[in-house]
Each structure stands twice: as structure tokens, then as C-alpha cells.
Design an enzyme around this catalytic site. Structure first.
Site, PDB file in Angstrom:
ATOM      1  N   GLU A 170       0.835  -1.216   0.000  1.00 59.52           N
ATOM      2  CA  GLU A 170       0.000   0.000   0.000  1.00 59.52           C
ATOM      3  C   GLU A 170       0.863   1.257   0.000  1.00 59.52           C
ATOM      4  OE1 GLU A 170      -3.078  -0.319   3.106  1.00 59.52           O
ATOM      5  OE2 GLU A 170      -4.375  -0.933   1.446  1.00 59.52           O
ATOM      6  N   ASP A 301      -3.849  -5.911  17.828  1.00 62.28           N
ATOM      7  CA  ASP A 301      -2.558  -6.450  17.397  1.00 62.28           C
ATOM      8  C   ASP A 301      -1.821  -7.247  18.462  1.00 62.28           C
ATOM      9  OD1 ASP A 301      -3.213  -5.048  15.172  1.00 62.28           O
ATOM     10  OD2 ASP A 301      -1.524  -3.658  15.216  1.00 62.28           O
ATOM     11  N   LYS A 379     -12.271   0.042  -1.256  1.00 62.33           N
ATOM     12  CA  LYS A 379     -11.293   0.353  -0.210  1.00 62.33           C
ATOM     13  C   LYS A 379     -11.731   1.583   0.581  1.00 62.33           C
ATOM     14  CE  LYS A 379      -7.251   0.135   1.892  1.00 62.33           C
ATOM     15  NZ  LYS A 379      -6.854  -1.042   2.687  1.00 62.33           N
TER      16      LYS A 379
END
Lengths: 405, 405
Positions: A170, A301, A379
Site C-alpha cells: 500500500e 494487534d 477500499k
């Protein structure tokens, strides 16, 4: 009867989801809610590659936490977490401490350098708003300096991206958009600029559909990205990187900018607090609690949930963090109300879209492969969805992405 | 009969004035006109402090030379001048050479470091578009890096400006406008930022009216500038500067950015070409020619004209360069037409305005003292006048400053 105190550490996707859901589900008389975060703003981790490349203003990727938090229900403490003392039910902050009855650890991940020499000193990471701004400014300074030296050093204009995973790809997409602008702004010949992606693994975007991966690499190559796949960074130096080509052979790649976009690990606070973890990630139980700790949830995470289908952990994403946040808010509500039943977590993968810059992307959405501008549109919808889930229509309109065409 | 060839070196205020005036006064059959410049654009030297501070886009301070040059009358060569061989009537360029019958040297000045150690390596100068962009990007990177280091180094946010002359003061004015913006953009506490002006002379803006100088310093001090007057920079280092306080005593000032804004000298090409000069400035004759060279004119920062009233040289400014350019165009026209009479140069000082940032300035215009927004308005008119003199109404509308209120 004393009200239970619920403390949420971190205002990322997971933490804010817990906070905003709990402020709705619990009455002021049912519990005290405390949110702790280092900054007074939330930032879109999944948009940081844009701020880093300079294609999106750093201010666009963040919003004030107070915009989404109900001040009457949630106390906000701006501070950094040092350690969690689970036996004392206490969180040590840099400038104080806070006790809890229920704790949600949503502190986010950290960059993992795998012990590669010099990486910490000489490479940038796309970690937060500060690091994103630094990358952008560093690259701009390289371009600004180029014409201002007696001997022009073309390697100033070389950008190495370590890692061809999600973040790396990205970021490359945004760079290919930004470079022509930078060349124009600083009178630099486009052909002098090199963007090199170095990836140790034998493939780009592991886990992605091969057809889509092939589309992505060919699109980026067309825009000038050089891929060095199956090539490991051995060392980062002030001049660039040393890569391993074969068994023994090494090669130096001189570069003015090295961005390390590979490897995420859990938060180091986890280990500092003596909580069992693998690289800072806690293998949570089905209710998303740390095994043996009924009052301690870990999401995002720093949590690890196994995808039973392939017997491997789900990659850490905003999507999974938010779903975890919703579930934890439900389970804490149940605990506060002394209900027996807690929900178990099942990840509902709505799809993944990887941006390749403005108006191009690849992805699988609701099981369908998409590429190009259609994927790019999806997106932006994904990006807006996170805003909507946390801050509703108001925040989406204020901070959302609506430049579709 | 062979047409005489007139070569103009440099497309600054002086050079462009000569070129645009000659393309009007001379017919295509009377002479060949050649303009040589390093870049394909002209930049407003007097606006560079704004681009350096980041208050004006670097693209706003320049325009394409082709916008003001008549292609049918003037040949434009983009190249750098290496040396002038006066005996052979030849100019050696980096990528070629060009012969002349009449030569106008308008190459501009260079920064003079007076042999201060480390200044060339560790200090920036406000010299051209490239260096201005580099200063802006360097300062931005310092702010971006501040929050991204484990140990915050406040000296990153210190900017030292060497010199309290015209450029130094104007740059300080822009900085005081930019700093609050930078603090907001990069979440930096305004009180951590220091702007220090170090000046070896015992005064600010020598030659300016004391009342106006006092206004200027007090305005800048209010906005946070610290003045260290009568303080000489002894050395520049990677960490900042060493200044002399008294006879022997020295002090280190740590700073993330050091900008050297004192001292202009003539162009080094002058000396390289064996032309008699003092610090690169040629004491030209009343017709603006090099004594003993009937075909060689020098104007702008590399020329030296004595102000008879005080028996000292006029300071190099855009105003004097443009007046010189007009006169040289007249004189060359006369020479081409083999007329006996050449005009002699008399500087007509229309006034001087020193900007103190947006909407504040000091100055003497047509003999009257002005300060504040009125002076700031006059400053913008002065800036626009240069555009008008060289490029007429079209260029003024395209590149002029019209944000008056």
C-alpha cells in the site's frame, strides 16, 4: 454496592470500539469507564501509508478522541502505559496509576525488526502519526537537497521499502503517485528516482489470491517499482541497505530513504507485565481473555486468534480488532450485570482490499475478486466503515474519504 | 555589415531588465541578442526568505524566462557560466561557449562566509530556489522528528539566524509567522521553539532609521525572537554554533537549524576571469562598464557603485540592479547605433521597505517613514513593481502579491 471500574488501554480501532459500545450499553450507575491513551487523538493506522507518502495530510488521518467519547460516561486519561500489575489490578502510567476491575488491553502492535542490524537506527517505520510525518518530511528533504549539492548523489532519490506485505504494497502504491508530484515540485528528473521493494519471502502479499497479486505487482512495476523478492535485508546502514542475494553473496543498495514495512509484533507492555505471549501477542481464550485472568481482555494487534480452517493465526487487522472490540463490550456488559453467559469470538471476514494508490486496488470482498477503480472504491468504503462504526454518520462525514472519481 | 552580438549573463533582476528592454529598443536586424542562465526560470531573490520559511510556495517565487522573453529576438541558452575570456570576447559555459561583441555580466551575488569555520558545511544560505526549498524542508523535518525520538531534544526546535541585516530580519519576520503553524501541524509546544538572531555588528539593520529599527526589533521580540547583538559566530558545528561573547569567552548555542543570512559578495566568475574586483564586486565606470573594457558591462550584485553622499557603496538591491539594467540597455542601444553619447548612472532611491512578516513592515518610501500594515502594503507594491517592470501587466497579474488584507 461499589460500581465496577472498567479501564480500556489504547484508543485504536479495538479500544475505541470497546469504549463507544460500552458507553451505549452501560448506564452511568452501572460502571465507571476509563479510557487511557498516549495521544488525545485516534489515528487511522490503515491510512498511515498515505500520510507517510505525503498523499494525505497527517491531520486527515486522525481525529480527536473527545469527538467520539461521551464525557459524562467515560473519563479520558492522556498518558502512556508502562506496566500492568495484574495481581494488584493496577496499571502503571508514566505520570500516575489507575486501578481496575476489568481491563481491556488494546495497545496496538509494534514494529518487529527481527534483530536486523541497523534497522532501528537507519530505517523508518510506518507506526503512528509522528513516524508517518517524519517519513514524508525526510523524503521531501532528500528531493530538496538533491539540486543543492555540488555533486549530485542520485542515491538520495532512491527509496527502499522493506517488505512486500500489506503495508509495504500500500505504501508503494502511494509512493508511485507521489513521486511525479515531488519531481515536479523539486525539478527532479523522474528517471533518477528509484523505488525498490525488498522482500525476504519468496512472494508478494502472502495469503492473497495469486491472480490479484500478479495484477498488483505488474501495476506497480509499470509505475517504476523494482521488486527484489526472496531477498533478505542483512543490515541497514547510514548509506542504505545490505541485502543477501544467495548463500554468501551480498549486495549494497544505496538509498536516501529506507522504510521498514515488514513485521508487526504485539505490544512490549504485555511482556513487561509478565503476561504469557509470543512476540507480544497473547493467545486469548474464546471470550478474548488472557487464560487464567477473568478480568483481563486483550484485543487487536497484541491478541492472537487462530483461524481454525488453516490452523494459523489471523493477521492483525483493523477489521478483526473492531469485531473483537464489539464482542468484549458485550462480554463486559454481561459481567457487570453478573450474567453467566459470555459470547465467544468468531471472526467474520468481510473481505480485504489492498490499495495500490489513488484509484487502483486489489481485493476480495464478500468472496468476490475485484481490481482497479472498483476495488479502490471498495477500499474507501472500508475506510469509511471504520469511521462509521466508531463515530457514526457525523464522524464519517467529517473525516471520511469521498473523492471517489 | 555583421550584426553585433549582445550576450547577457544571468536572468536576475538586472539581466532580465537588460534583455526585455533591448528586445524592445533594438530591431531584429540591428543586433543578435543572447541570454544565458543556469535555470530556465527567473526567481525573485527578494522573496526567497518567504519560500525558505515556508510561508510562500517555492513555485510562487519564480517564473519561466520564456514568459518575458521574445523568442524571435532573444536566443536563450540554459547553461552555467564558467569563465569570461575578455581578450577573446568569449564566454566559457559548462556545456559550450559563446562569443560576444557586447557582454552584460549580471550573474548575481554569492554568500560570503568570511572564512568562519564550518559555516559552509553546517549552515544554510538563502541564495536561490534550491536552497530556499532545502531550508523549508529541513525545518519541517526537525519538527516532524521531535516527537519521534525516545529522548526529545529541544534544540531541534531552535533556529539560529546569522545576521540582522535585511535578509536576516525579513526571514525572522516570516519565521515568526510560520512557527505557530508548524507547532500546530506537528503537535509541538510553542514554548519549546527558540528563534535566535546572532549579529556581530553592534546594531540591527545598519543604515536604517533608528526609530524604525527599534519598532522592528520590538515587534520581532514580541513574537519570540531573541536578539544577540554584538555577538560574532566563531564556528558552526553539526550541533549548532559557537559564539564569541567577550574577548576570550565563548558560548555554544545548540540548534537544529542554522541559517546564514549575513554577507553577500560578488560572483566568483568575476575573479576567475581575471577582472579586477573587491570580493567579486567590480567598481564600474559611470556608464557601468569595467574600466578599460568598452564592451563589458557589469550590473547587480557583482557591480559596485559609490554613493557620493556618504562615500560608501550602495548596498546591492533589486532596485539598483533594475535601474542599472535600464541604463545598460540604453547604452548598448546607443553603441549598436554608433552614437557618441552614453548615459551615466545615478541611483534614484525610491525607498526601502523591510518586511516583518505578514501584514507588518518598516520602511522609508519617497522620503516618508512607514510601519505596520501600511508599510506591508507598500512592500507588496514594491514586489509587484519588479514584476511589472520586467513582465508588464500580464506577469504582475500572474505572479503578483494581491493578498493585501
Amino acid at each position: 454496592m461499589r460500581k465496577p471500574k472498567i479501564v480500556i488501554l489504547g484508543a485504536g480501532y479495538g479500544g475505541l470500539m470497546v469504549a463507544t459500545r460500552l458507553q451505549k450499553s452501560l448506564g452511568v450507575n452501572e460502571a465507571d469507564l476509563v479510557l487511557v491513551n498516549k495521544n488525545d487523538y485516534h489515528y487511522e493506522t490503515t491510512w498511515l501509508h498515505e500520510a507517510s507518502a505525503g498523499t494525505l495530510s497527517p491531520d486527515r488521518v486522525r481525529y480527536d478522541i473527545r469527538d467520539v467519547i461521551d464525557k459524562n460516561k467515560v473519563d479520558f486519561i492522556q498518558d502512556s502505559v508502562v506496566e500492568i500489575k495484574t495481581s494488584e489490578k493496577m496499571v502503571i502510567l508514566e505520570n500516575g496509576e489507575v486501578s481496575y476491575d476489568y481491563l481491556v488491553v488494546a495497545l496496538g502492535g509494534e514494529s518487529e525488526t527481527f534483530g536486523i542490524q541497523g534497522l532501528k537506527e537507519h530505517a523508518f517505520t510506518i507506526s503512528n502519526v509522528n513516524s508517518a510525518r517524519q517519513i514524508r518530511e525526510h523524503i521531501e528533504l532528500q528531493f530538496a537537497t538533491y539540486h543543492n549539492e555540488t555533486v549530485k548523489r542520485d542515491e538520495r532519490l532512491t527509496i527502499v521499502v522493506g517488505g512486500a506485505g500489506f503495508t509495504g504494497i500500500e505504501f508503494l502504491g502511494e509512493l508511485t503517485n507521489r513521486i511525479p508530484e515531488l519531481c515536479k515540485e523539486f525539478d527532479v528528473d523522474f528517471h533518477k528516482v528509484r523505488i525498490i521493494c525488498v522482500e525476504a519471502a519468496p512472494m508478494v502479499l502472502p495469503g492473497f489470491d495469486p491472480e490479484l497479486v500478479s495484477y498488483a505487482t505488474s501495476q506497480l512495476e509499470k509505475k517504476g517499482v523494482e521488486f527484489r523478492i526472496g531477498t533478505a535485508i542483512k543490515e541497514a546502514t547510514p548509506e542504505g541497505i545490505i541485502v543477501g542475494k544467495g548463500e554468501e553473496e551480498v549486495e549494497e543498495i544505496k538509498a536516501g530513504t529506507v522504510v521498514w514495512a515488514a513485521g508487526v509484533r504485539g505490544n512490549s507492555v504485555i511482556e513487561k507485565s509478565g503476561i504469557e505471549a509470543m512476540r507480544g501477542r497473547v493467545k486469548v481464550d474464546p471470550n478474548l481473555r488472557v487464560p487464567g485472568h477473568e478480568d483481563l481482555f486483550v484485543i487487536g494487534d497484541s491478541s492472537l486468534v487462530i483461524n481454525e480452517e488453516i490452523n494459523r493465526p489471523y493477521p492483525p487487522t483493523a477489521q478483526i480488532a473492531m469485531q473483537q472490540g464489539e464482542l468484549v463490550a458485550k462480554n463486559i456488559t454481561a459481567l457487570v450485570r453478573q450474567q453467566e453467559h459470555l459470547d465467544t469470538f468468531h471472526f467474520d471476514n468481510k473481505g480485504t482490499v489492498c490499495s495500490l494508490g489513488e484509484d487502483d486496488a486489489i481485493g476480495v470482498v464478500f468472496g468476490k475478486k475485484v481490481t482497479g477503480s472498483k476495488a479502490s472504491f471498495m477500499k474507501k468504503m472500508v475506510d469509511n466503515r471504520a469511521l462509521f462504526m466508531i463515530g457514526g454518520v457525523g464522524l464519517t462525514l467529517k473525516k471520511g474519504k469521498f473523492k471517489f472519481f
